[in-house]
Design an enzyme around this catalytic site. Structure first.
Site, PDB file in Angstrom:
ATOM      1  N   CYS A  11     -47.806   7.776  82.532  1.00 57.55           N
ATOM      2  CA  CYS A  11     -47.174   8.516  83.525  1.00 57.55           C
ATOM      3  C   CYS A  11     -46.961   9.865  82.680  1.00 57.55           C
ATOM      4  O   CYS A  11     -46.597   9.976  81.553  1.00 57.55           O
ATOM      5  CB  CYS A  11     -45.941   7.634  83.828  1.00 57.55           C
ATOM      6  N   CYS A  31     -43.260  13.282  93.482  1.00 55.51           N
ATOM      7  CA  CYS A  31     -43.176  11.999  92.882  1.00 55.51           C
ATOM      8  C   CYS A  31     -41.741  11.760  92.702  1.00 55.51           C
ATOM      9  O   CYS A  31     -40.742  12.526  92.371  1.00 55.51           O
ATOM     10  CB  CYS A  31     -43.855  12.220  91.417  1.00 55.51           C
ATOM     11  N   ASP A  32     -41.472  10.349  92.486  1.00 60.73           N
ATOM     12  CA  ASP A  32     -40.144  10.047  92.367  1.00 60.73           C
ATOM     13  C   ASP A  32     -39.371  10.516  90.871  1.00 60.73           C
ATOM     14  O   ASP A  32     -38.237  10.828  90.983  1.00 60.73           O
ATOM     15  CB  ASP A  32     -40.196   8.379  92.101  1.00 60.73           C
ATOM     16  N   CYS A  63     -48.450   6.614  73.681  1.00 60.72           N
ATOM     17  CA  CYS A  63     -49.679   6.705  73.362  1.00 60.72           C
ATOM     18  C   CYS A  63     -49.935   5.498  72.278  1.00 60.72           C
ATOM     19  O   CYS A  63     -51.113   4.770  72.333  1.00 60.72           O
ATOM     20  CB  CYS A  63     -49.982   8.043  72.677  1.00 60.72           C
ATOM     21  N   ARG A 122     -25.963  -2.058  82.458  1.00 59.37           N
ATOM     22  CA  ARG A 122     -25.977  -2.110  84.005  1.00 59.37           C
ATOM     23  C   ARG A 122     -24.542  -2.581  84.268  1.00 59.37           C
ATOM     24  O   ARG A 122     -24.169  -3.562  84.504  1.00 59.37           O
ATOM     25  CB  ARG A 122     -27.057  -2.906  84.748  1.00 59.37           C
ATOM     26  N   CYS A 168     -56.380  12.226  72.980  1.00 57.10           N
ATOM     27  CA  CYS A 168     -56.488  11.229  74.053  1.00 57.10           C
ATOM     28  C   CYS A 168     -58.091  11.499  74.934  1.00 57.10           C
ATOM     29  O   CYS A 168     -58.367  10.364  75.169  1.00 57.10           O
ATOM     30  CB  CYS A 168     -55.266  11.738  75.330  1.00 57.10           C
ATOM     31  N   CYS A 200     -55.810   3.764  80.267  1.00 57.17           N
ATOM     32  CA  CYS A 200     -54.539   4.227  80.367  1.00 57.17           C
ATOM     33  C   CYS A 200     -54.434   5.489  81.074  1.00 57.17           C
ATOM     34  O   CYS A 200     -53.509   6.003  81.814  1.00 57.17           O
ATOM     35  CB  CYS A 200     -53.875   4.124  79.453  1.00 57.17           C
TER      36      CYS A 200
END
Length: 400
Positions: free
Chosen positions: A336, A282-283, A353, A138, A323, A332
Site C-alpha cells: 500500500c 482513497c480511505d 518490503c 481499543r 523494488c 506485492c
C-alpha cells in the site's frame, strides 16, 4: 484516458465521517475531524445519501458493492440503512448490489442482526483478539475496556446467521501473538480473518513511526507463523480458514490479479465518499490534495476516471530501483502506498518490503505447490463443465 476507463464496481462510504464511540490509540481517521470542523457532529443528510445511491446504482454495471465505514457507521442508526435498501431497490436495474458494514460492534443488537441477515450484508467486525490484546489499544471515550461487549456481539452475529469476518489490526503489541490471535478467532467461530498491519507517523516526531506501529521484521515473522498455522489446518488439500492476505497472494501465483488494491500494480480503483458528499481518492488519503469533487455537483464515474485519480493510481508503480528489480515484485507491487509516506508520489522504500521478502522466501515453495494443485483442479473442472458443472474453480478451491 479512454483505454484506461475504470468501471464503477465499488465505493466506500463514510456516513458519520470520523465520528466514533471509541478512542483507539492507533486510529488514523479520528484526526480527519479537522477537515470538517464546521460542526462537532458529522452525519450524512438524506439528500446526500440518496444522491450517492442513485449515482452508484445508475453508473455501475451488473455488479456493484457499497462499503459503509467510519468512524463508526452504526452511529447513523438502523433506519438510515433500511432507507439505503429502499433506495437501492428504487434505482436498481436488474443488477447485483452488495453491502458491507465495517463496525466496532458496540451498537449492534438482534434487531440489527435481523436486518443484516435479511439483506445479506457482510459485516467486518473490528476485534483485535482476546481481551488482553484487544483492550491494549481499543478503549472507549472514557478509557474503558471494550472487549467483553465486542466479543458478545461477535457471538450474537454468528448465532443470528450474519455473514461476519474478523478484522484485526496488527500493532507493535499484537504482532507478538500470531498463534493466540489465530486460535482465538477460530475458536470463536470466525474462520474468515483479515489482519491489517498498523503504521502511522509519530505526531511528536514526523521522522519516526508512532510507537504502536508494527516493525517490518516483526510483521514478517508474524506472517510466517500465521501462514504455517493456516496451512496446518488444510484438510484434503483445501483450506478450512480464510485469511485475506494469503488468498490475495495466491491469486498472483495462478496468474489472476489480486483482489486487494494493496497488491495491484496500480491503485485508485474505487473512491471514498465522506458524509458531506466530498469524494476522495482513497480511505488513507482523505485530504484536500486528493479531493476529487462532491456528489452533489459531480458524477462519481467521472471522478473515478479523472486525471487526478489516474495520477493517484499510477503513483503506486513509482517504486525505487530495489523494488523494480525484486524477485517478488509481481506478488506485492510494493504494498500500500500509505506505508511509504502520506504522499503517495514519494517513492521511498515501502515500510513492509522486508516483511514481504521474509514471507515470500518462507512461503514461496508451498504457494507454488498449491498453484499446481489449483491448475490441475481447474483443468478437471473444465472437463466437468462439459456435463453442466459451471461453478467457479478458484472460489471452490479457496473456500471449501
Amino acid at each position: 484516458m479512454a483505454n484506461r476507463f475504470k468501471p464503477l464496481n465499488s465505493v466506500l462510504i463514510k456516513p458519520t465521517g470520523p465520528d466514533c464511540n471509541l478512542n483507539c490509540s492507533y486510529c488514523f481517521y479520528l484526526d480527519k475531524a479537522e477537515l470538517f470542523n464546521a460542526s462537532p457532529v458529522h452525519r450524512m443528510s438524506p439528500e446526500i445519501q440518496e444522491e450517492i445511491i442513485r449515482q452508484v446504482i445508475q453508473q455501475s454495471g451488473s455488479n456493484v458493492s457499497l462499503a459503509w465505514q467510519g468512524g463508526e457507521p452504526t452511529l447513523m442508526g438502523l433506519d438510515f440503512y433500511k432507507r439505503a435498501i429502499e433506495l437501492e431497490m428504487k434505482y436498481g436495474h436488474n443488477q447485483s448490489v452488495g453491502n458491507g458494514l465495517q463496525t466496532n460492534g458496540l451498537l449492534l443488537n438482534r434487531e440489527w442482526a435481523a436486518f443484516l441477515k435479511k439483506y445479506d450484508w457482510l459485516v467486518g467486525l473490528s476485534l483485535d483478539g482476546p481481551a488482553d490484546i484487544h483492550n491494549h489499544y481499543r478503549l472507549d471515550k472514557g478509557g474503558h475496556k471494550t472487549h467483553s461487549k465486542v466479543e458478545n456481539v461477535a457471538k450474537m452475529l454468528l448465532d443470528e446467521g450474519v455473514a461476519a469476518n474478523a478484522m484485526c489490526c496488527v500493532t507493535s503489541h499484537s504482532v507478538k501473538y500470531p498463534e493466540q490471535l489465530y486460535n482465538y478467532f477460530k475458536e470463536l467461530g470466525y474462520t474468515f480473518m483479515q489482519f491489517i498491519p498498523v503504521v502511522e507517523t509519530d505526531k511528536e516526531d514526523p521522522s519516526k513511526a508512532a510507537p504502536f506501529s508494527v516493525s517490518a521484521v516483526d510483521y514478517g515473522h508474524f506472517l510466517n507463523k500465521l501462514f504455517d498455522l493456516w496451512m496446518a489446518d488444510f484438510q484434503n488439500g483445501q483450506p478450512t480458514t480464510s485469511i485475506r492476505h494469503f488468498e490475495s497472494v495466491f491469486h498472483t501465483y495462478v496468474g489472476i490479479q489480486a483482489p486487494e488494491c494493496t497488491m495491484m500494480k496500480e491503485c485508485g480503483t474505487y473512491v471514498v465518499i465522506e458524509h458531506n458528499g466530498n469524494v476522495y481518492s482513497c480511505d488513507f488519503f482523505v485530504e484536500p490534495k486528493w479531493k476529487l469533487g462532491n456528489v452533489m455537483h459531480d458524477r462519481i464515474i467521472n471522478m473515478l476516471n479523472s486525471k487526478k485519480q489516474e495520477t493517484f493510481g499510477l503513483a503506486k508503480a513509482q517504486l525505487p530501483r530495489d523494488c523494480k528489480q525484486c524477485t517478488w515484485l509481481h506478488n506485492c507491487y510494493g504494498g500500500c502506498t500509505k506505508d511509504r509516506i502520506k504522499d503517495p508520489r514519494d517513492n521511498r522504500n515501502p515500510r513492509f518490503c522486508q516483511s514481504y521478502k521474509m514471507f515470500f522466501k518462507h512461503a514461496d515453495g508451498t504457494l507454488k505447490d498449491l498453484a499446481v494443485q489449483w491448475q490441475q483442479q481447474q483443468h478437471d473442472l473444465r472437463e466437468q463443465q462439459k456435463y453442466g458443472n459451471t461453478y467457479n474453480a478458484f472460489d471452490d478451491f479457496m473456500n471449501q
